[in-house]
Design a protein around this motif. Structure first.
Motif, PDB file in Angstrom:
ATOM      1  N   VAL A  15      31.805  -0.028   8.656  1.00 26.11           N
ATOM      2  CA  VAL A  15      30.566  -0.556   9.003  1.00 26.11           C
ATOM      3  C   VAL A  15      30.530  -1.787   7.954  1.00 26.11           C
ATOM      4  N   CYS A  52      30.866   0.419   4.311  1.00 25.04           N
ATOM      5  CA  CYS A  52      31.366   1.820   4.476  1.00 25.04           C
ATOM      6  C   CYS A  52      32.618   1.764   5.236  1.00 25.04           C
ATOM      7  N   SER A  68      25.100   8.052  13.195  1.00 26.79           N
ATOM      8  CA  SER A  68      24.887   8.148  11.884  1.00 26.79           C
ATOM      9  C   SER A  68      24.755   6.755  11.188  1.00 26.79           C
ATOM     10  N   VAL A  69      25.237   5.835  11.793  1.00 21.49           N
ATOM     11  CA  VAL A  69      25.214   4.268  11.551  1.00 21.49           C
ATOM     12  C   VAL A  69      23.664   3.864  11.808  1.00 21.49           C
ATOM     13  N   SER A  72      21.191   5.419   9.528  1.00 24.06           N
ATOM     14  CA  SER A  72      21.532   4.911   8.269  1.00 24.06           C
ATOM     15  C   SER A  72      20.786   3.534   8.092  1.00 24.06           C
ATOM     16  N   LEU A 115      25.228   5.553   4.125  1.00 22.87           N
ATOM     17  CA  LEU A 115      26.125   5.547   5.029  1.00 22.87           C
ATOM     18  C   LEU A 115      27.368   6.310   4.598  1.00 22.87           C
ATOM     19  N   ARG A 118      26.424  10.040   4.782  1.00 25.26           N
ATOM     20  CA  ARG A 118      26.681  10.596   6.018  1.00 25.26           C
ATOM     21  C   ARG A 118      28.028  10.406   6.488  1.00 25.26           C
ATOM     22  N   LEU A 165      29.172  -1.720  13.454  1.00 22.42           N
ATOM     23  CA  LEU A 165      30.137  -0.468  13.312  1.00 22.42           C
ATOM     24  C   LEU A 165      31.473  -1.515  14.309  1.00 22.42           C
TER      25      LEU A 165
END
Length: 187
Positions: A15, A52, A68-69, A72, A115, A118, A165
């Motif tokens: 990320v 991340c 998840s991103v 976040s 991030l 997770r 991402l």
């Protein structure tokens, strides 16, 4: 340490936050004026702050990573980064690259914390406190004998209004980055 074997069905993910193109050009110009050992400049379109590193991920899990991103960054406002200095990394051992270090605004640190909580798979990745925000500007050739560098820079702050991402494919010529999805901040 045993590392899981990479499958052909894996993708390498991270990320990132990308600065505006004009800012990147100023960063690369500042680095190109330095007298350095043999190196390769980072392509302008690949200059970013890694928020991340996720690593090899089974294709079937990419949608969960994407979710998840998205979670976040939810509710985190856009922020500005202030360039601080040009440095060599890693901090110990033979320098492998020159990077532009930036400040660490609270909104960015919150995204990093979320991030890492997770998505970090290795224990070593978990502490967000050790996060050093930087943009890699060049990498030294393997045969080079670079010295250490720490130089202040005069550059204006720049906005970060989204995170991305990214899929990374390693090739002999270097990494090839492909955006998977962008996530706006402040929403």
């Amino acid at each position: 340490m045993n590392r899981p074997r990479r499958s052909a069905a894996d993708v390498r993910l991270f990320v990132a936050a990308y600065p505006p193109r004009g800012v990147v050009e100023r960063m690369l110009a500042a680095a190109s004026r330095l007298e350095l050992a043999a190196h390769r400049m980072t392509p302008a379109e690949q200059v970013h702050v890694t928020l991340c590193f996720i690593g090899d991920t089974p294709v079937r899990e990419v949608e969960a990573v994407r979710e998840s991103v998205a979670r976040s960054v939810a509710g985190v406002p856009a922020f500005e980064l202030t360039p601080r200095r040009l440095i060599t990394l890693p901090e110990r051992g033979r320098p492998r690259l020159v990077a532009l270090e930036t400040d660490s605004p609270p909104a960015m640190l919150e995204v990093v914390r979320r991030l890492v909580t997770r998505l970090a798979r290795r224990v070593r990745q978990r502490p967000a406190e050790g996060f050093l925000p930087h943009l890699t500007l060049l990498r030294f050739q393997h045969t080079a004998s670079p010295g250490r560098l720490e130089a202040a820079v005069e550059m204006p702050t720049f906005p970060i209004d989204r995170v991305v991402l990214v899929r990374s494919v390693l090739t002999v010529a270097g990494a090839v980055h492909t955006p998977v999805e962008e996530f706006p901040l402040g929403q």
